[in-house]
Scaffold this motif. Structure first.
Motif, mmCIF file in Angstrom:
data_model
loop_
_atom_site.group_PDB
_atom_site.id
_atom_site.type_symbol
_atom_site.label_atom_id
_atom_site.label_comp_id
_atom_site.label_asym_id
_atom_site.label_seq_id
_atom_site.Cartn_x
_atom_site.Cartn_y
_atom_site.Cartn_z
ATOM 1 N N GLU A 94 87.359 53.235 66.005
ATOM 2 C CA GLU A 94 86.392 53.606 64.978
ATOM 3 C C GLU A 94 85.231 52.608 64.946
ATOM 4 O OE1 GLU A 94 89.671 55.644 61.937
ATOM 5 O OE2 GLU A 94 88.542 53.874 61.323
ATOM 6 N N PHE A 95 85.554 51.332 65.113
ATOM 7 C CA PHE A 95 84.537 50.285 65.135
ATOM 8 C C PHE A 95 83.543 50.528 66.273
ATOM 9 C CE2 PHE A 95 82.565 46.219 64.989
ATOM 10 C CZ PHE A 95 82.522 45.717 66.279
ATOM 11 N N LYS A 96 84.056 50.862 67.462
ATOM 12 C CA LYS A 96 83.176 51.105 68.597
ATOM 13 C C LYS A 96 82.254 52.299 68.334
ATOM 14 C CE LYS A 96 86.553 51.288 71.636
ATOM 15 N NZ LYS A 96 87.220 51.432 72.955
ATOM 16 N N ASP A 97 82.804 53.338 67.689
ATOM 17 C CA ASP A 97 81.988 54.514 67.370
ATOM 18 C C ASP A 97 80.864 54.142 66.399
ATOM 19 O OD1 ASP A 97 83.535 56.112 68.983
ATOM 20 O OD2 ASP A 97 84.827 56.822 67.351
ATOM 21 N N LEU A 98 81.186 53.296 65.424
ATOM 22 C CA LEU A 98 80.176 52.868 64.450
ATOM 23 C C LEU A 98 79.094 52.025 65.112
ATOM 24 C CD1 LEU A 98 82.428 51.953 61.372
ATOM 25 C CD2 LEU A 98 80.784 53.841 61.524
ATOM 26 N N VAL A 99 79.508 51.156 66.037
ATOM 27 C CA VAL A 99 78.530 50.332 66.743
ATOM 28 C C VAL A 99 77.572 51.208 67.540
ATOM 29 C CG1 VAL A 99 78.220 48.646 68.608
ATOM 30 C CG2 VAL A 99 79.980 48.273 66.859
ATOM 31 N N ARG A 100 78.132 52.199 68.238
ATOM 32 C CA ARG A 100 77.282 53.127 69.000
ATOM 33 C C ARG A 100 76.275 53.831 68.088
ATOM 34 N NH1 ARG A 100 82.349 54.753 71.472
ATOM 35 N NH2 ARG A 100 82.554 53.885 73.566
ATOM 36 N N LEU A 101 76.759 54.249 66.918
ATOM 37 C CA LEU A 101 75.900 54.966 65.985
ATOM 38 C C LEU A 101 74.780 54.078 65.475
ATOM 39 C CD1 LEU A 101 75.344 57.502 64.305
ATOM 40 C CD2 LEU A 101 76.926 56.615 62.572
ATOM 41 N N VAL A 102 75.123 52.849 65.084
ATOM 42 C CA VAL A 102 74.123 51.908 64.565
ATOM 43 C C VAL A 102 73.105 51.561 65.640
ATOM 44 C CG1 VAL A 102 73.771 49.563 63.710
ATOM 45 C CG2 VAL A 102 75.639 50.941 62.812
ATOM 46 N N GLU A 103 73.604 51.264 66.868
ATOM 47 C CA GLU A 103 72.696 50.880 67.942
ATOM 48 C C GLU A 103 71.778 52.030 68.354
ATOM 49 O OE1 GLU A 103 73.785 47.005 67.955
ATOM 50 O OE2 GLU A 103 72.222 47.920 69.170
ATOM 51 N N SER A 104 72.290 53.247 68.271
ATOM 52 C CA SER A 104 71.482 54.400 68.674
ATOM 53 C C SER A 104 70.330 54.654 67.710
ATOM 54 C CB SER A 104 72.365 55.651 68.770
ATOM 55 O OG SER A 104 72.838 56.043 67.476
ATOM 56 N N ARG A 105 70.457 54.180 66.478
ATOM 57 C CA ARG A 105 69.415 54.404 65.477
ATOM 58 C C ARG A 105 68.378 53.285 65.437
ATOM 59 N NH1 ARG A 105 72.869 56.720 60.256
ATOM 60 N NH2 ARG A 105 73.496 58.692 61.229
ATOM 61 N N LYS A 106 68.612 52.207 66.215
ATOM 62 C CA LYS A 106 67.655 51.106 66.237
ATOM 63 C C LYS A 106 66.491 51.445 67.157
ATOM 64 C CE LYS A 106 70.679 47.167 65.281
ATOM 65 N NZ LYS A 106 71.201 45.879 65.836
ATOM 66 N N PRO A 107 65.262 51.092 66.756
ATOM 67 C CA PRO A 107 64.120 51.318 67.647
ATOM 68 C C PRO A 107 64.221 50.408 68.854
ATOM 69 C CG PRO A 107 63.461 50.015 65.742
ATOM 70 C CD PRO A 107 64.857 50.494 65.477
ATOM 71 N N SER A 108 64.002 50.959 70.032
ATOM 72 C CA SER A 108 64.111 50.186 71.266
ATOM 73 C C SER A 108 62.844 49.380 71.498
ATOM 74 C CB SER A 108 64.352 51.130 72.448
ATOM 75 O OG SER A 108 64.403 50.409 73.648
ATOM 76 N N LYS A 109 63.028 48.077 71.803
ATOM 77 C CA LYS A 109 61.885 47.204 72.066
ATOM 78 C C LYS A 109 61.390 47.357 73.502
ATOM 79 C CE LYS A 109 63.240 43.701 68.670
ATOM 80 N NZ LYS A 109 63.581 42.265 68.446
ATOM 81 N N THR A 110 62.262 47.855 74.371
ATOM 82 C CA THR A 110 61.883 48.059 75.766
ATOM 83 C C THR A 110 62.332 49.444 76.199
ATOM 84 O OG1 THR A 110 63.968 47.196 76.615
ATOM 85 C CG2 THR A 110 62.215 45.593 76.225
ATOM 86 N N GLN A 111 62.086 49.780 77.418
ATOM 87 C CA GLN A 111 62.503 51.075 77.936
ATOM 88 C C GLN A 111 64.020 51.160 78.076
ATOM 89 O OE1 GLN A 111 60.615 53.731 78.481
ATOM 90 N NE2 GLN A 111 58.831 52.604 77.741
#
Length: 199
Positions: A30-47
């Protein structure tokens, strides 16, 4: 009741749990799923998108003793030793780090630049050059190397892996953190199954 423990840091996210293995593994999933979700919503600084828990970069915590002995950052794929004070010398700590990379991050050949930084991150700073720490390990058949200069990579041998595993278990037992799990009884056959490289 036997307990299964996991402690891991992924970037700014940290997970720690102890209890029945099935429960802890479910919570970690569950923790890994939450991390993926949080990271996917962050604006990317690079490509490039941040890589966390991808299928190409498997995370493996096969023994609770490893969670007690190492701090792991799976995003940067780096390790540090949590029990450096138990190492009799820098060579013991270096051997343990190579073992951790092999068992936890499935990395056989580790860049010397990573290992040097990891030693310092672990609080081991009393060495001038890493190759002087490594050379006795090579002479004893505990590690090998490939490459030259800053491109050099170190690899632990099966003999070295067995020695590192024994030291970690003894060190954890000495400081009262021996994991209460059948997973700690890892045979030399398991160590050899991790890497086809001959001793």
């Amino acid at each position: 009741m036997l307990q299964y423990k996991i402690k891991v840091r992924v970037g700014e996210h940290e997970f720690e749990a102890a209890g029945p293995e099935t429960t802890v593994r479910a919570q970690f999933s569950e923790f890994k799923d939450l991390v993926r979700l949080v990271e996917s919503r962050k604006p990317s600084k690079t490509q490039a998108k941040p890589r966390a828990f991808s299928e190409a970069e498997p995370f493996n915590m096969p023994d609770p003793a490893l969670a007690e002995a190492f701090s792991v950052d799976t995003q940067s794929r780096r390790l540090s030793l949590r029990i450096p004070q138990e190492a009799k010398d820098a060579g013991t700590a270096l051997l343990a780090l190579m073992y951790g990379y092999r068992r936890i991050l499935n990395m056989a050949d580790i860049p010397v630049t990573h290992l040097s930084d990891d030693m310092k991150e672990s609080g081991l700073t009393r060495f001038s050059r890493l190759d002087r720490v490594y050379n006795p390990l090579q002479r004893e058949g505990l590690a090998t190397s490939i490459g030259r200069g800053k491109g050099t990579k170190y690899r632990i041998t099966n003999k070295g892996a067995q020695q590192a595993q024994d030291w970690i278990q003894k060190a954890l037992s000495k400081i009262g953190h021996a994991p209460q799990s059948a997973h700690t009884h890892t045979s030399s056959a398991l160590v050899k199954s991790q890497d086809p490289t001959p001793n």
